[in-house]
Design an enzyme around this catalytic site. Structure first.
Site: not given
Ligand code: UDX
Ligand code: UDX
Length: 441
Positions: A207, A211, A263, A323
Site C-alpha cells: 500500500k 501510493n 492519501c 480533485k
Molecule cells: C490515491 C490513489 O490513486 C489510490 O489508489 C489510493 O487508494 C488513495 O490515494 P486519491 O488520492 O483518491 O487516490 O486520488 P488520485 O486520483 O490518486 O489523485 C491524487 C492527487 O493527485 C489529486 O490531487 C490529483 O489532482 C493529483 N494528480 C493525479 C495529479 O496531479 N496528476 C495525475 O496525473 C493524477
C-alpha cells in the site's frame, strides 16, 4: 457472510456498501452518532459518484445497516474491518491511536464463546502495524479467544471509488494464517478479481509503496514540466510520448499544481518516516515532496509576475476540492492556493461544483467569496485560475468568460482547458509546462 466495517468515512462507507452490493450482510459502525443517524435517514455524509443509489438499494434489501454498537457487530460478524483514520503527526509519523483504540475495544468484547474472528486492517498503515494489532488483542482480550489479523489495503480513488472497488486491478490480502486467508478469499470471491496472497508485512508495504510510486510519477512529470517551461517544449506531448511505452504508461503523468488529498501527502510522509525508523531511508520520496511543494510555489510566482502585485487584484479560482468528482478538500492544493492568494491580499472568488460547503469550512477565516455559479465567479476578475480538474471547467464557454472578466487572462493549473479555444475567445492562456498563448492583437 456477516461483515462489520468500523469507521464509516470515505473508505469505510464505500467499502461496506460495495460488500453489500455483492451480497454480503454488512454493518457499518461509526463512533459519530450524528453521522450514523443521518445515514439511517438516507442522508449522505460525503459525495461519491454512484454511492448514494447503491446505499439506498442495499439498505432496502436489508444487507446494509448503520450502527454505533461495536459490541453487537463483534458478536455477530466473523470478519471485522477497521477503516478508521490514520492521520499524520507533524513529524510525518502516522497517528495510529484510532487503530489502537478500536483494536482495544474489539479485544475487550471478544470471548472464546464467540468463536473464530478475523480482524482486518483496511486503513493505510505503516508496515508492522498488523503485528502490533495482534499484540493488543492478545493483551486485552479474554484468554482463549480465537483471532487472526489480516492486512487488506484499499486502492480506491476518490471520485471513482465505487468502480475501483467493484472492478479492482487486484485484491491484496496479507496474513500469516491460511485459515484467515481462506475466509478472506470467500469475502472477495464475488468480485472475480485477481487475489494477491502475501504475508502481513508485504501487504502493508504494498500500500505505502503503491501510493508513493503514484506520487513519484506525478512529481516526476511536474519536474519535467518545469524543464519544458524553460525549454519551450510541451509537457503534454512529452507525457504522451513517454506514456506510449507500456513500461511507463500515460496514467498519472498529468502535470499540474501537484498532488493533494487525504492519501498521497500522508502516505508519502508515512513511508518516509517508517523507512527512516527501520534504518532504510527513502530519500527519493523527500524529493517527491519537495517537487510537489515547489510546483505550487512556481505557479503562484508566475501569476504574481503577470500581475506585478497580487494585493487588491481580483482573482477567480475554479476548483476547491483536491480533485474532480469529489467534495473532499483534505490537503487540497486548491485550498492551499486560495489561502496563499488571500494572504497576499488578493480579492479572491472561488467556485466548485461539489465542494462549496466543505470548502467554506476549510477556508474559515479567509476572506474568499465562494460563488454558486462558475461564470459569476469570474465577474470583473483580472485572472482566472483553474485549480481542480473538473470536467465543467474544460467545457466552459470561454466567450462568456471573456465577456465577464476585467482582464482576459487564464492560468490553467491542471492543463484541462484547450488553449486554442481560449486564444480564439480573446483570452491570454497560461498553463503548466507549455508555451503561453496570446490572442492576436
Ligand atoms: C490515491 C490513489 O490513486 C489510490 O489508489 C489510493 O487508494 C488513495 O490515494 P486519491 O488520492 O483518491 O487516490 O486520488 P488520485 O486520483 O490518486 O489523485 C491524487 C492527487 O493527485 C489529486 O490531487 C490529483 O489532482 C493529483 N494528480 C493525479 C495529479 O496531479 N496528476 C495525475 O496525473 C493524477
Ligand atoms: C481513513 C484514513 O484517512 C485512510 O488512510 C484509511 O485508509 C481509511 O480511513 P477516510 O475514510 O477518508 O480514510 O477517513 P474519514 O472519512 O475521516 O472517516 C473515518 C471515519 O471513522 C469517521 O466517520 C469517524 O467518525 C470514524 N471513526 C474514527 C470511528 O468510527 N472510530 C474512531 O475511533 C475514529
Amino acid at each position: 457472510m456477516n461483515l462489520a466495517i468500523i469507521g464509516t468515512g470515505y473508505v469505510g462507507l464505500t467499502t461496506g456498501t460495495c460488500f453489500a452490493e455483492v451480497g454480503h450482510n454488512v454493518v457499518c459502525i461509526d463512533n459519530n452518532e450524528v453521522k450514523v443517524e443521518s445515514l439511517r435517514q438516507g442522508k449522505m455524509p460525503i459525495y461519491e459518484p454512484d454511492l448514494e443509489e447503491m446505499i439506498v438499494t442495499n439498505v432496502s434489501a436489508g444487507r446494509l445497516t448503520f450502527s454505533t454498537d461495536l459490541a453487537a457487530a463483534v458478536r455477530d460478524c466473523e470478519i471485522i474491518f477497521i477503516a478508521v483514520p490514520t492521520p499524520p503527526h507533524d513529524d510525518g509519523s502516522v497517528d495510529l491511536s484510532y487503530i489502537e483504540g478500536v483494536t482495544r475495544e474489539i479485544a475487550s468484547i471478544l470471548t472464546p464463546e464467540m468463536g473464530y474472528r478475523v480482524v482486518v486492517d483496511k486503513s493505510t498503515v505503516p508496515v508492522s502495524t498488523g503485528a502490533k494489532v495482534y499484540k493488543v488483542i492478545e493483551r486485552y482480550s479474554h484468554r482463549g479467544v480465537d483471532v487472526d489479523v489480516v492486512s487488506n489495503p484499499e486502492f480506491l480513488r476518490e471520485g471513482s471509488a465505487v468502480a475501483d472497488l467493484l472492478h479492482p486491478d487486484r485484491i491484496v490480502i496479507g496474513s500469516d494464517s491460511q485459515r484467515a486467508m481462506d475466509l478472506m478469499k470467500r469475502v472477495y470471491q464475488p468480485f472475480n478479481a485477481p487475489i494477491v496472497e502475501v504475508d502481513l508485512a508485504s501487504a502493508e508495504l504494498i500500500k505505502h509503496a503503491a501510493n508513493s510510486f503514484l506520487a513519484l510519477k506525478i512529481s516526476y512529470i511536474n519536474a519535467v514540466s518545469a524543464v519544458c517551461e524553460k525549454a519551450g517544449a510541451d509537457v503534454e506531448l512529452v507525457a504522451m510520448g513517454i506514456g506510449m511505452d507500456k513500461r511507463i504508461s500515460r496514467h498519472f503523468l498529468n502535470a499540474g499544481l501537484g498532488y493533494g488529498g487525504s492519501c498521497f501527502p500522508k502516505d508519502v510522509k508515512g513511508f518516509i518516516n517508517v523507512a527512516e525508523q527501520l534504518g532504510a531511508p527513502m530519500e527519493i520520496l523527500k524529493e517527491v515532496e519537495r517537487v510537489n511543494e515547489a510546483q505550487l510555489e512556481r505557479f503562484v510566482g508566475r501569476v504574481r509576475k503577470k500581475l506585478w502585485v497580487l494585493r487588491n487584484k481580483r482573482i477567480a479560482v475554479w476548483g476547491i476540492a483536491f480533485k474532480q468528482n469529489t467534495d473532499d478538500v483534505r490537503e487540497s492544493v486548491a485550498v492551499k492556493l486560495i489561502k496563499r492568494l488571500c494572504d497576499e491580499g488578493a480579492i479572491v472568488t472561488a467556485y466548485d461544483p461539489k465542494a462549496a460547503e466543505t470548502g467554506a469550512a476549510a477556508l474559515q477565516g479567509y476572506s474568499v467569496t465562494i460563488c454558486d455559479d462558475m461564470y459569476d465567479c469570474v465577474q470583473d476578475a483580472e485572472v482566472l485560475i483553474v485549480a481542480t480538474e473538473w470536467k465543467q471547467f474544460a467545457m466552459a464557454n470561454l466567450v462568456k468568460v471573456r465577456e465577464r472578466m476585467r482582464l482576459p487572462i487564464i492560468f490553467d493549473g491542471r492543463n484541462i482547458i484547450h488553449g486554442e479555444n481560449a486564444v480564439h475567445a480573446g483570452i491570454e492562456y497560461h498553463s503548466i509546462g507549455r508555451k503561453n498563448l496570446y490572442p492576436n492583437k
